[in-house]
Design a protein around this motif. Structure first.
Motif, PDB file in Angstrom:
ATOM      1  N   SER A  63      56.666  16.935 -31.185  1.00  0.00           N
ATOM      2  CA  SER A  63      55.764  18.041 -31.529  1.00  0.00           C
ATOM      3  C   SER A  63      55.020  18.508 -30.287  1.00  0.00           C
ATOM      4  O   SER A  63      54.947  17.809 -29.272  1.00  0.00           O
ATOM      5  CB  SER A  63      54.772  17.590 -32.599  1.00  0.00           C
ATOM      6  N   ILE A  64      54.474  19.708 -30.399  1.00  0.00           N
ATOM      7  CA  ILE A  64      53.680  20.260 -29.303  1.00  0.00           C
ATOM      8  C   ILE A  64      52.284  19.659 -29.391  1.00  0.00           C
ATOM      9  O   ILE A  64      51.567  19.897 -30.373  1.00  0.00           O
ATOM     10  CB  ILE A  64      53.600  21.795 -29.391  1.00  0.00           C
ATOM     11  N   PRO A  65      51.882  18.843 -28.430  1.00  0.00           N
ATOM     12  CA  PRO A  65      50.555  18.213 -28.527  1.00  0.00           C
ATOM     13  C   PRO A  65      49.438  19.231 -28.372  1.00  0.00           C
ATOM     14  O   PRO A  65      49.545  20.166 -27.571  1.00  0.00           O
ATOM     15  CB  PRO A  65      50.562  17.219 -27.363  1.00  0.00           C
ATOM     16  N   LYS A  66      48.401  19.072 -29.177  1.00  0.00           N
ATOM     17  CA  LYS A  66      47.293  20.023 -29.107  1.00  0.00           C
ATOM     18  C   LYS A  66      46.625  19.995 -27.727  1.00  0.00           C
ATOM     19  O   LYS A  66      46.096  21.002 -27.269  1.00  0.00           O
ATOM     20  CB  LYS A  66      46.275  19.725 -30.191  1.00  0.00           C
ATOM     21  N   GLU A  67      46.694  18.850 -27.051  1.00  0.00           N
ATOM     22  CA  GLU A  67      46.090  18.767 -25.721  1.00  0.00           C
ATOM     23  C   GLU A  67      46.771  19.704 -24.731  1.00  0.00           C
ATOM     24  O   GLU A  67      46.142  20.229 -23.816  1.00  0.00           O
ATOM     25  CB  GLU A  67      46.174  17.313 -25.197  1.00  0.00           C
ATOM     26  N   ALA A  68      48.092  19.900 -24.933  1.00  0.00           N
ATOM     27  CA  ALA A  68      48.846  20.752 -24.010  1.00  0.00           C
ATOM     28  C   ALA A  68      48.577  22.227 -24.250  1.00  0.00           C
ATOM     29  O   ALA A  68      49.100  23.074 -23.519  1.00  0.00           O
ATOM     30  CB  ALA A  68      50.340  20.471 -24.132  1.00  0.00           C
ATOM     31  N   LEU A  69      47.779  22.541 -25.261  1.00  0.00           N
ATOM     32  CA  LEU A  69      47.459  23.942 -25.557  1.00  0.00           C
ATOM     33  C   LEU A  69      46.068  24.309 -25.072  1.00  0.00           C
ATOM     34  O   LEU A  69      45.573  25.388 -25.369  1.00  0.00           O
ATOM     35  CB  LEU A  69      47.563  24.182 -27.063  1.00  0.00           C
ATOM     36  N   ASN A  70      45.449  23.415 -24.335  1.00  0.00           N
ATOM     37  CA  ASN A  70      44.140  23.714 -23.754  1.00  0.00           C
ATOM     38  C   ASN A  70      44.344  24.480 -22.450  1.00  0.00           C
ATOM     39  O   ASN A  70      44.117  23.966 -21.357  1.00  0.00           O
ATOM     40  CB  ASN A  70      43.369  22.410 -23.516  1.00  0.00           C
ATOM     41  N   LEU A  71      44.823  25.705 -22.587  1.00  0.00           N
ATOM     42  CA  LEU A  71      45.209  26.522 -21.427  1.00  0.00           C
ATOM     43  C   LEU A  71      44.440  27.841 -21.485  1.00  0.00           C
ATOM     44  O   LEU A  71      44.988  28.882 -21.861  1.00  0.00           O
ATOM     45  CB  LEU A  71      46.720  26.778 -21.448  1.00  0.00           C
ATOM     46  N   PRO A  72      43.183  27.845 -21.116  1.00  0.00           N
ATOM     47  CA  PRO A  72      42.338  29.038 -21.326  1.00  0.00           C
ATOM     48  C   PRO A  72      42.762  30.263 -20.535  1.00  0.00           C
ATOM     49  O   PRO A  72      42.446  31.383 -20.930  1.00  0.00           O
ATOM     50  CB  PRO A  72      40.948  28.558 -20.884  1.00  0.00           C
ATOM     51  N   ALA A  73      43.476  30.076 -19.427  1.00  0.00           N
ATOM     52  CA  ALA A  73      43.833  31.225 -18.587  1.00  0.00           C
ATOM     53  C   ALA A  73      45.258  31.714 -18.808  1.00  0.00           C
ATOM     54  O   ALA A  73      45.636  32.774 -18.294  1.00  0.00           O
ATOM     55  CB  ALA A  73      43.649  30.868 -17.111  1.00  0.00           C
ATOM     56  N   THR A  74      46.052  30.977 -19.573  1.00  0.00           N
ATOM     57  CA  THR A  74      47.486  31.262 -19.678  1.00  0.00           C
ATOM     58  C   THR A  74      47.754  32.595 -20.373  1.00  0.00           C
ATOM     59  O   THR A  74      47.231  32.876 -21.441  1.00  0.00           O
ATOM     60  CB  THR A  74      48.202  30.136 -20.419  1.00  0.00           C
ATOM     61  N   THR A  75      48.610  33.399 -19.760  1.00  0.00           N
ATOM     62  CA  THR A  75      48.999  34.695 -20.335  1.00  0.00           C
ATOM     63  C   THR A  75      50.455  34.696 -20.810  1.00  0.00           C
ATOM     64  O   THR A  75      50.825  35.542 -21.614  1.00  0.00           O
ATOM     65  CB  THR A  75      48.827  35.823 -19.305  1.00  0.00           C
ATOM     66  N   LYS A  76      51.274  33.777 -20.309  1.00  0.00           N
ATOM     67  CA  LYS A  76      52.685  33.743 -20.697  1.00  0.00           C
ATOM     68  C   LYS A  76      53.103  32.297 -20.919  1.00  0.00           C
ATOM     69  O   LYS A  76      52.972  31.460 -20.031  1.00  0.00           O
ATOM     70  CB  LYS A  76      53.549  34.390 -19.614  1.00  0.00           C
ATOM     71  N   LEU A  77      53.637  32.011 -22.125  1.00  0.00           N
ATOM     72  CA  LEU A  77      54.033  30.661 -22.485  1.00  0.00           C
ATOM     73  C   LEU A  77      55.410  30.711 -23.136  1.00  0.00           C
ATOM     74  O   LEU A  77      55.604  31.391 -24.144  1.00  0.00           O
ATOM     75  CB  LEU A  77      53.016  30.058 -23.458  1.00  0.00           C
ATOM     76  N   ASN A  78      56.364  30.002 -22.537  1.00  0.00           N
ATOM     77  CA  ASN A  78      57.741  30.017 -23.038  1.00  0.00           C
ATOM     78  C   ASN A  78      58.226  28.583 -23.211  1.00  0.00           C
ATOM     79  O   ASN A  78      58.372  27.846 -22.238  1.00  0.00           O
ATOM     80  CB  ASN A  78      58.651  30.777 -22.069  1.00  0.00           C
ATOM     81  N   MET A  79      58.452  28.192 -24.483  1.00  0.00           N
ATOM     82  CA  MET A  79      59.002  26.874 -24.797  1.00  0.00           C
ATOM     83  C   MET A  79      60.283  27.001 -25.612  1.00  0.00           C
ATOM     84  O   MET A  79      60.693  26.065 -26.317  1.00  0.00           O
ATOM     85  CB  MET A  79      57.980  26.040 -25.574  1.00  0.00           C
ATOM     86  N   SER A  80      60.930  28.140 -25.544  1.00  0.00           N
ATOM     87  CA  SER A  80      62.096  28.413 -26.379  1.00  0.00           C
ATOM     88  C   SER A  80      63.295  27.563 -25.982  1.00  0.00           C
ATOM     89  O   SER A  80      63.356  27.002 -24.884  1.00  0.00           O
ATOM     90  CB  SER A  80      62.456  29.898 -26.282  1.00  0.00           C
ATOM     91  N   ASN A  81      64.264  27.474 -26.927  1.00  0.00           N
ATOM     92  CA  ASN A  81      65.535  26.789 -26.688  1.00  0.00           C
ATOM     93  C   ASN A  81      65.327  25.337 -26.268  1.00  0.00           C
ATOM     94  O   ASN A  81      65.808  24.885 -25.237  1.00  0.00           O
ATOM     95  CB  ASN A  81      66.360  27.540 -25.631  1.00  0.00           C
ATOM     96  N   ASN A  82      64.576  24.621 -27.103  1.00  0.00           N
ATOM     97  CA  ASN A  82      64.402  23.187 -26.955  1.00  0.00           C
ATOM     98  C   ASN A  82      64.636  22.532 -28.318  1.00  0.00           C
ATOM     99  O   ASN A  82      65.239  23.153 -29.215  1.00  0.00           O
ATOM    100  CB  ASN A  82      63.003  22.875 -26.414  1.00  0.00           C
ATOM    101  N   LEU A  83      64.174  21.292 -28.479  1.00  0.00           N
ATOM    102  CA  LEU A  83      64.299  20.568 -29.746  1.00  0.00           C
ATOM    103  C   LEU A  83      62.923  20.201 -30.283  1.00  0.00           C
ATOM    104  O   LEU A  83      62.759  19.182 -30.955  1.00  0.00           O
ATOM    105  CB  LEU A  83      65.155  19.307 -29.535  1.00  0.00           C
ATOM    106  N   LEU A  84      61.944  21.026 -29.981  1.00  0.00           N
ATOM    107  CA  LEU A  84      60.576  20.750 -30.415  1.00  0.00           C
ATOM    108  C   LEU A  84      60.491  20.821 -31.928  1.00  0.00           C
ATOM    109  O   LEU A  84      61.115  21.679 -32.566  1.00  0.00           O
ATOM    110  CB  LEU A  84      59.617  21.754 -29.780  1.00  0.00           C
ATOM    111  N   SER A  85      59.713  19.928 -32.486  1.00  0.00           N
ATOM    112  CA  SER A  85      59.643  19.844 -33.959  1.00  0.00           C
ATOM    113  C   SER A  85      58.191  19.682 -34.380  1.00  0.00           C
ATOM    114  O   SER A  85      57.265  19.710 -33.570  1.00  0.00           O
ATOM    115  CB  SER A  85      60.489  18.661 -34.450  1.00  0.00           C
ATOM    116  N   GLY A  86      58.009  19.495 -35.704  1.00  0.00           N
ATOM    117  CA  GLY A  86      56.673  19.316 -36.235  1.00  0.00           C
ATOM    118  C   GLY A  86      55.935  20.634 -36.371  1.00  0.00           C
ATOM    119  O   GLY A  86      56.418  21.692 -35.963  1.00  0.00           O
ATOM    120  N   PRO A  87      54.754  20.582 -36.968  1.00  0.00           N
ATOM    121  CA  PRO A  87      53.987  21.821 -37.174  1.00  0.00           C
ATOM    122  C   PRO A  87      53.292  22.277 -35.897  1.00  0.00           C
ATOM    123  O   PRO A  87      53.113  21.512 -34.950  1.00  0.00           O
ATOM    124  CB  PRO A  87      52.971  21.400 -38.236  1.00  0.00           C
TER     125      PRO A  87
END
Length: 1007
Positions: free
Chosen positions: A485-509
């Motif tokens: 799953s995508i850890p909530k800690e990894a979403l602490n990105l206040p300045a990020t304008t572009k985020l691409n995690m496509s075409n992986n095997l990420l799961s969970g909510p």
């Protein structure tokens, strides 16, 4: 007294002559220093906005001698000014022609100021001058025509101005010239061959201009020349071979031209003193000259972006002073040792820039890479054929800021040691074969603003240490095999304008914390195994424009908060397990251009408005439970529908017949005429047909054409009941025109104000060519646009233009309209294109704001306003746009205030912001501000100052002094509106209040 002998008489005559000569010299000296003093006083008067702390402000006519003034130097006798150093004082204004009276000047330094205007031709009177430095100003025009008179000139530095001229041949007569620096101007034409006569020249710098033609062979005669810099021009042809034989050269920089040819193999022997060799961005072929690596003191070698072939020659170990080695983007190949030439560069302790990217290098990266200079800040090795792993020694290069190994065949794990590069700002390892886990040590890179690990074979989860990326702008982890799953800690990105995690095997909510990415412009999570519902917290993505979550396992309803993303252009939620209805508010997303909800389990009725009107841009297939209104499940049977239709028809016919009979009786009894045609305007809201508009404009003939805009043409016409209208016909082929149509309709749907042009109705139809036709029908205002009045295309019957009072009234009208849009509408509206051509005048000279094709509705958050439009596209007209829009800020009410301020300045000065008078850094705002308030009448429209002298108002004369006071107040408001930073601008409400106060001071009865 006794008789004097002839000898005595001769002695007395000589003494008297000497005394007279002495008196004459003293008088001459006194006159000369007085001339210099008055010249300096005149020069001071040309500077504007002098602060008391500025050294020049202390120049005072009461002082005994200018030799005591700061930044002024005199000769040892104190009778002439010989040097003037005004550099770096932030002086603005122009250079006074009296500069030519300082005829004993040897040195004049004016660099690093804000001077504008032309170089006065009187400067050529300074025939003793040997140093003239006016660089880094905003001077414009050409060269003084008699510049060759400055025979003693040794240094001429006019870098970074706005000089538009060819290189004058007269410069070749300045035989004492040693430094000729004309970089960063607008020079054009060819380099005169006569410059080869300037035998004393040490430096030529013509960089960043528009020079064309070949390099004259005659320049090779300059045997004292050390620096030849003609970068970023449009030079063509080959470099004369003799140039490579100028042994005195220290800098040879001809980058960014269209030069071609090959380099002499012995260039290192013929240019033994070379420190800088820069030929990048040209069309050279052949090989790197081996002898170049024999110039032991050389500091910069740049061959990037040419067509060089072969291998890197030996000898790099000799270059102990090398700071830059850039051979990127050629056709270079590896020798038997691969890229072991990097080992030779470990002998260059000052190397800060190494680029070998974009070639055909093969082999492995040597361990010695970690022994490169600790000063190395840029390392580019991407787009080659490198293999093997990245040596752990890379962690030694703790000075690195930019590291790019992308587009190679590198494998193995990403070294943990990269996390030691504490100064790293960009890490690009994309399109390789890296495997294993992403090292958690990357979280130590707290200065990182770009991370690209896409297109590899990485596995495992996303490290929670990514929470340290507080400055990260873009992160691309796509096309790997990341799982978990995508850890909530990894979403602490206040300045990020572009985020691409496509075409992986990420799961969970998706964690609720994903909504904290408040600055997102684009997010792509498609082609994963993500499940659960889409969090409602996505409403926090106030700036997002592109959302991709296709081909996952998302379930539940589409959150209504998706309809709150007013800036969004693209939504792709296809191929998931989403259920429930389509949120109704999606149809109100005016910026939305593409919506894909196909292959889900959605149900219910499809919305009918907004993007759903154009089914080509909406994907709904694969949702068997969705229905259009006419085909929704549960609708009554055909028989029931027929019965209801019959009943409805009979009832409606009865009512209609009764209404018609009643209307006829009413009109028969009326004695007066029907209501005036204006009542039609007030009550008419039904759409008109294409045919009605065609007839009203005589088939859209040229004689009915009254203007053209960004998205179409405006025609005048007469609708039924003789109602005059303005018909704005959109050019539907033009990109953005339909969006403009929708924006204008949306903005004007519920607005009503006396100072807004009234939208009567619309037309959305098909023309006779079966093409889409759209038009907006407005009330026709008989007195044209404000632009036409200000610039003389329209005037009063007596040939007079607008007087002071009329202009103030117009300013208040326009300000009132904008104030209404910003503060009195249910949802604030930003006009985005306020300018005189969009302000129209009716028969009573009341101003009305029109053309809402770029208007933007604002949604309010706690402390900010955000609009429905893109952060990446400028909205509005050049000259009226606020500076922050150029940096990507979305439209705000403060942006309208800036445009209003520029419009005010144009209204009262008669000059457009795009007037050819304004060049370089000088613009309308700076020009007016330079004269405010003491000399405000110098910038006021000439026509206005002539017309308004005997202004009559309600039977009394308004004096010119009262008018001047009023103009000062109005210009003050305009300047408060055009402050560079939006937070410091006056609010439109306060601006209107001040304008009304200015009018009151102009029209109040005498006491």
């Amino acid at each position: 007294m006794g008789t004097q002998t002839p000898a005595v008489k001769l002695a007395m005559f000589v003494a008297a002559l000497a005394f007279t000569a002495s008196f004459s010299l003293v008088g001459s000296a006194s006159l000369s220093i007085e001339t210099d003093k008055q010249a300096l006083i005149s020069i001071k008067s040309g500077f504007i906005n002098l602060q008391p702390s500025n050294p020049v402000s202390s120049w005072d006519n009461s002082n005994s001698s200018p030799c005591n003034w700061t930044r002024v130097s005199c000769n040892k006798d104190g009778n002439r000014v010989v040097a003037l150093d005004l550099s770096g004082l932030q002086l603005s204004g122009s250079l006074d022609p009296h500069i030519g009276n300082l005829t004993f000047l040897h040195s004049l330094e004016l660099q690093n100021n804000l001077l504008t205007g032309p170089i006065p031709h009187q400067i050529s009177n300074l025939f003793r001058i040997n140093l003239l430095n006016m660089s880094f100003n905003a001077l414009q025009g050409g060269f003084p025509s008699n510049i060759s008179a400055m025979a003693a000139l040794e240094t001429l530095d006019l870098t970074s101005n706005n000089i538009l001229s060819t290189l004058p041949h007269e410069l070749s007569l300045l035989t004492n010239l040693k430094v000729l620096n004309l970089a960063r101007n607008h020079l054009f034409g060819e380099i005169p061959p006569s410059f080869g006569n300037l035998s004393s020249l040490v430096t030529i710098n013509f960089g960043t201009n528009s020079l064309t033609g070949p390099i004259p062979t005659e320049l090779s005669r300059l045997q004292n020349l050390k620096d030849l810099i003609i970068t970023i021009n449009n030079l063509t042809g080959t470099v004369p071979p003799a140039i490579f034989n100028m042994s005195s050269l220290v800098t040879l920089a001809l980058a960014s031209n269209r030069l071609w040819g090959t380099f002499p193999r012995d260039v290192g022997h013929t240019l033994p003193n070379l420190l800088v060799f820069n030929f990048c961005f040209n069309e050279f072929t052949g090989t790197i000259p081996p002898s170049l690596h024999n110039i032991t003191n050389i500091q910069v070698i740049r061959f990037a972006y040419n067509f060089l072939e072969g291998t890197v020659p030996p000898g790099l170990e000799n270059l102990h002073n090398l700071t830059m080695y850039n051979i990127g983007y050629n056709n270079l190949t590896s020798g038997n040792d691969g890229i072991n030439f990097i080992t030779s560069l470990t002998k260059s302790p000052h190397l800060s820039f190494l680029a070998i990217d974009g070639n055909n290098f093969e082999g492995q990266i040597p361990d010695s890479i970690g022994n490169l200079s600790k000063s190395l800040s840029i390392l580019f090795m991407g787009d080659n054929r490198l293999s093997g792993s990245i040596p752990p020694t890379i962690g030694n290069l703790n000075g690195l800021a930019l590291l790019n190994f992308s587009y190679n065949s590198l494998s193995g794990e990403i070294p943990y040691e990269i996390g030691q590069l504490e100064n790293l700002q960009s890490l690009v390892l994309a399109k390789n074969r890296f495997s294993g886990w992403i090292p958690s040590s990357l979280g130590n890179l707290q200065k990182l603003n770009n991370l690209d690990l896409s297109g590899n074979e990485l596995i495992g989860g996303i490290p929670t240490s990514f929470r340290n990326f507080q400055k990260l702008l873009a992160m691309d982890l796509s096309n790997n095999k990341l799982n978990g799953s995508i850890p909530k800690e990894a979403l602490n990105l206040p300045a990020t304008t572009k985020l691409n995690m496509s075409n992986n095997l990420l799961s969970g909510p998706l964690p609720e914390e994903i909504g904290s990415l408040s600055n997102l412009f684009q997010i792509d999570l498609s082609n994963n195994l993500i499940s659960g519902e889409i969090p409602s917290s996505i409403k926090g993505w106030g700036s997002i424009e592109e959302l991709f979550m296709a081909r996952n396992k998302l379930s539940g309803h589409i959150p209504s908060s998706l309809g709150e993303l007013r800036a969004i252009k693209v939504i792709d939620l296809s191929s998931n397990h989403l259920s429930g209805p389509i949120p109704d508010n999606l149809q109100y997303l005016l910026a939305l251009q593409y919506l894909n909800l196909s292959f889900n389990d959605l149900e219910g009725e499809v919305p009918q408005e907004g993007i759903f009107k154009n089914r080509a841009n909406v994907g709904l297939q694969g949702n068997s439970k969705l229905c259009l209104y006419s085909s929704c499940p549960g609708s009554e049977s055909k028989h029931d529908r027929v019965v209801k239709v019959i009943i409805f028809t009979v009832a409606f016919s009865t009512l209609a017949l009764s209404f018609i009979i009643g209307t006829l009786i009413h009109f028969m009894r009326k004695k007066s005429k029907t209501a005036p045609s204006t009542e039609f305007v007030k009550g008419q809201h039904e759409m008109v047909s294409y045919d009605e508009l065609r007839l009203a404009t005589e088939n859209f003939s040229e004689q009915h054409l009254i203007g053209k805009g960004s998205f179409g043409s405006v025609y005048k016409g007469i609708l039924k009941q003789d109602v005059p209208v303005a018909i704005k016909v959109l050019d539907v082929i033009r990109t953005g025109s339909i969006r403009s149509f929708k924006a204008e309709c949306e903005a004007l749907r519920n607005v009503r104000h006396r100072n807004l042009v009234k939208l009567i109705t619309t037309c959305s139809s098909i023309d006779f060519s079966n093409m889409e036709f759209r038009a907006l029908i407005y009330e026709l205002l008989s007195n044209g646009s404000l632009d036409e009045w200000v610039h003389g295309q329209i005037s009063h019957e007596r040939g007079l233009g607008l007087n002071v009072l009329e202009r103030v009234d117009i300013a208040i009208d326009v300000g009132s309209a904008i104030n209404y849009l910003h503060h009195d509408c249910e949802l604030p509206i930003v006009h985005c294109d306020l300018k005189p051509s969009n302000i129209l005048l009716d028969a009573d000279m009341t101003a009305k704001v029109g053309d809402f094709g770029l208007a933007r509705l604002l949604m309010e958050s706690a402390n900010t306003q955000s609009s429905i439009t893109s952060t990446h596209v400028l909205k509005g007209s050049i000259g009226y746009l606020p500076p922050e829009y150029g940096y990507g800020m979305k439209p705000t009410t403060a942006g309208d205030v800036y445009s209003f301020g520029v419009t005010l300045l144009e209204l009262f000065t008669g000059k457009r912001p795009t007037d050819e008078y304004f060049t370089g850094e000088l613009n309308l705002i700076k020009w007016v501000d330079s004269c405010f308030p003491e000399h405000i009448m110098e910038v006021i429209d000439d026509e206005l100052t002539e017309v308004s002298v005997d202004l009559e108002y309600e039977g009394r004369t308004i004096s010119s002094e009262m008018q001047k006071d009023c103009l000062t107040e109005v210009i003050g408001v305009a300047l408060s509106c055009t402050v560079n930073t939006p937070v410091n601008r006056i609010d439109i409400h306060d601006a209107v209040s001040k304008l009304k106060s200015a009018k009151h001071s102009l029209t109040r009865p005498p006491k």
